[in-house]
Motif scaffolding. Structure first.
Motif, mmCIF file in Angstrom:
data_model
loop_
_atom_site.group_PDB
_atom_site.id
_atom_site.type_symbol
_atom_site.label_atom_id
_atom_site.label_comp_id
_atom_site.label_asym_id
_atom_site.label_seq_id
_atom_site.Cartn_x
_atom_site.Cartn_y
_atom_site.Cartn_z
ATOM 1 N N ILE A 196 0.826 -1.211 0.000
ATOM 2 C CA ILE A 196 0.000 0.000 0.000
ATOM 3 C C ILE A 196 0.860 1.260 0.000
ATOM 4 O O ILE A 196 0.597 2.215 -0.729
ATOM 5 C CB ILE A 196 -0.954 -0.013 1.211
ATOM 6 C CG1 ILE A 196 -1.922 -1.186 1.084
ATOM 7 C CG2 ILE A 196 -1.718 1.303 1.327
ATOM 8 C CD1 ILE A 196 -2.817 -1.397 2.276
ATOM 9 N N GLY A 197 1.899 1.295 0.832
ATOM 10 C CA GLY A 197 2.746 2.481 0.925
ATOM 11 C C GLY A 197 3.416 2.820 -0.389
ATOM 12 O O GLY A 197 3.489 3.995 -0.784
ATOM 13 N N SER A 198 3.909 1.804 -1.085
ATOM 14 C CA SER A 198 4.573 2.033 -2.371
ATOM 15 C C SER A 198 3.606 2.596 -3.404
ATOM 16 O O SER A 198 3.969 3.470 -4.197
ATOM 17 C CB SER A 198 5.175 0.723 -2.882
ATOM 18 O OG SER A 198 6.140 0.223 -1.981
ATOM 19 N N ILE A 199 2.372 2.105 -3.398
ATOM 20 C CA ILE A 199 1.375 2.579 -4.356
ATOM 21 C C ILE A 199 1.053 4.051 -4.116
ATOM 22 O O ILE A 199 1.034 4.866 -5.054
ATOM 23 C CB ILE A 199 0.095 1.720 -4.263
ATOM 24 C CG1 ILE A 199 0.392 0.281 -4.709
ATOM 25 C CG2 ILE A 199 -1.024 2.322 -5.105
ATOM 26 C CD1 ILE A 199 -0.754 -0.680 -4.466
ATOM 27 N N VAL A 200 0.814 4.416 -2.854
ATOM 28 C CA VAL A 200 0.479 5.808 -2.532
ATOM 29 C C VAL A 200 1.637 6.733 -2.885
ATOM 30 O O VAL A 200 1.443 7.790 -3.516
ATOM 31 C CB VAL A 200 0.127 5.940 -1.035
ATOM 32 C CG1 VAL A 200 -0.064 7.404 -0.653
ATOM 33 C CG2 VAL A 200 -1.127 5.137 -0.704
ATOM 34 N N ALA A 201 2.862 6.360 -2.487
ATOM 35 C CA ALA A 201 4.033 7.187 -2.786
ATOM 36 C C ALA A 201 4.250 7.308 -4.290
ATOM 37 O O ALA A 201 4.613 8.375 -4.797
ATOM 38 C CB ALA A 201 5.270 6.597 -2.120
#
Length: 364
Positions: free
Chosen positions: A266-271
């Motif tokens: 999730i973090g990679s997608i948002v960033a």
């Protein structure tokens, strides 16, 4: 029914009541946490700092045959030096990029309005948009103007956060000092915990509890170090590819994607979405290089570094990792998203232990 089983059912009942109350009165629990548990923040910091630094202290102590206090001091100096170098290199670059970004906000607003207009015109040509486009365009422009103003107001109000950060840093340094004391005399504190567990659970269960805590500590420590190594590699690869191809906002994008990678999936997608937004506004033609940078970084994470470092530490399938991130994030925000995976790993230890116990009873 035996006394042991009665206590077990009582404990399970209390846990279920607490969990039910947490979901029914979530805001009340958060208020209690903010008011009372907040006082224990330095102790919580000390706990995690101790777990984080203990492997380094042990390595220096054994490798160089140092006394404990010298190993602890050397570890603190080493970590402080690494943090100082990182700040000295990264902060000026981030500050420069943020200033450029702030100066370009009016131009970015015009770009967004331009793309929104082009999108509306395209939809009209394809007969997809049948309602009044003037109202839609005005709504989009108003939304953009309001949010740009909010971004500027956020930058101007940053001063008022200094006091909050000052208090937070004070608590952190108190926690660091407590961690220093624990690391110097960790055998005493381990023995103290063992004695407390012996009083509460008895000698036999005390050993099992200490063993569980040790395995949990290894899972947590391995996971944290693994995510740091992987995320650093992902962020650096992203930055390197963008820097070589002269893609805008290479430093900020590398840092964002590296930090975002600390939260699995999730973090990679948002960033990545934020990085795409910034580069698209500055130079849309460079998006291909951003895509190349993210692809290379994620391939290294997914096929080379990640499976070797992170996946093996928690031993969980992708489904459970994503589920733990979602549940942790919904309950405790970004912190819960990060620690959700190791907590699920600890729950897996309990599950396997209970399963082995049941299988043993069946065999007997």
């Amino acid at each position: 029914m035996s006394k042991e089983k009665s206590l077990k059912f009582l404990g399970i009942g209390i846990i279920l009541v607490v969990i039910q109350s947490f979901f029914q009165e979530h805001e009340a629990f958060i208020a209690i946490y903010s008011k009372y548990v907040g006082y224990l923040t330095p102790l919580i910091y000390a706990f995690f700092i101790t777990i984080f630094l203990d492997p380094v202290v042990s390595l220096i102590e054994e490798k160089f045959n140092m006394k404990r206090i010298l190993a602890v001091i050397s570890t603190i100096i080493l970590v402080g030096f690494i943090i100082f170098i990182g700040i000295a290199i990264i902060v000026p670059q981030v500050g420069k990029s943020l200033r450029e970004l702030y100066d370009k906000l009016p131009v970015m607003q015009e770009q967004i309005e331009k793309y929104a207009t082009l999108g509306i015109d395209f939809l009209k040509e394809k007969n997809i948009l049948t309602i009044g486009d003037a109202e839609i365009r005005e709504s989009i422009n108003s939304f953009i103007r309001d949010n740009m103003t909010s971004i500027q107001d956020f930058g101007l109000s940053a001063f008022w956060n200094i006091v909050w950060w000052g208090v937070a840093l004070t608590k952190f340094f108190i926690g660091f000092f407590l961690a220093f004391l624990i690391l110097i005399d960790k055998e005493y504190f381990i023995g103290f915990l063992r004695n407390i567990f012996s009083i509460i659970f008895g000698a036999e269960k005390s050993s099992a509890t200490i063993d569980f805590l040790e395995k949990s500590r290894k899972i947590l420590m391995s996971y944290i170090w693994g995510r740091i190594i992987v995320s650093t590699a992902v962020g650096f690869i992203t930055f390197a590819v963008m820097f070589v191809t002269k893609t805008p906002y290479a430093v900020i994008s590398g840092i964002m994607i590296g930090l975002g990678n600390m939260i699995p999936y999730i973090g990679s997608i948002v960033a990545g979405i934020i990085a795409v937004f910034l580069v698209a506004l500055a130079n849309p033609y460079k998006l291909i290089f951003l895509a190349l940078a993210i692809t290379i970084a994620q391939l290294v994470d997914g096929w080379i570094i990640g499976p070797k470092i992170v996946s093996e530490t928690v031993g969980m399938r992708t489904f459970w990792i994503v589920l733990s991130v979602l549940i942790g994030g919904s309950l405790f925000g970004p912190v819960g998203m990060f620690f959700g995976v190791p907590i699920f790993g600890m729950l897996k230890l309990i599950y396997l232990k209970l399963l082995r116990k049941e299988e043993k009873q069946i065999d007997e």
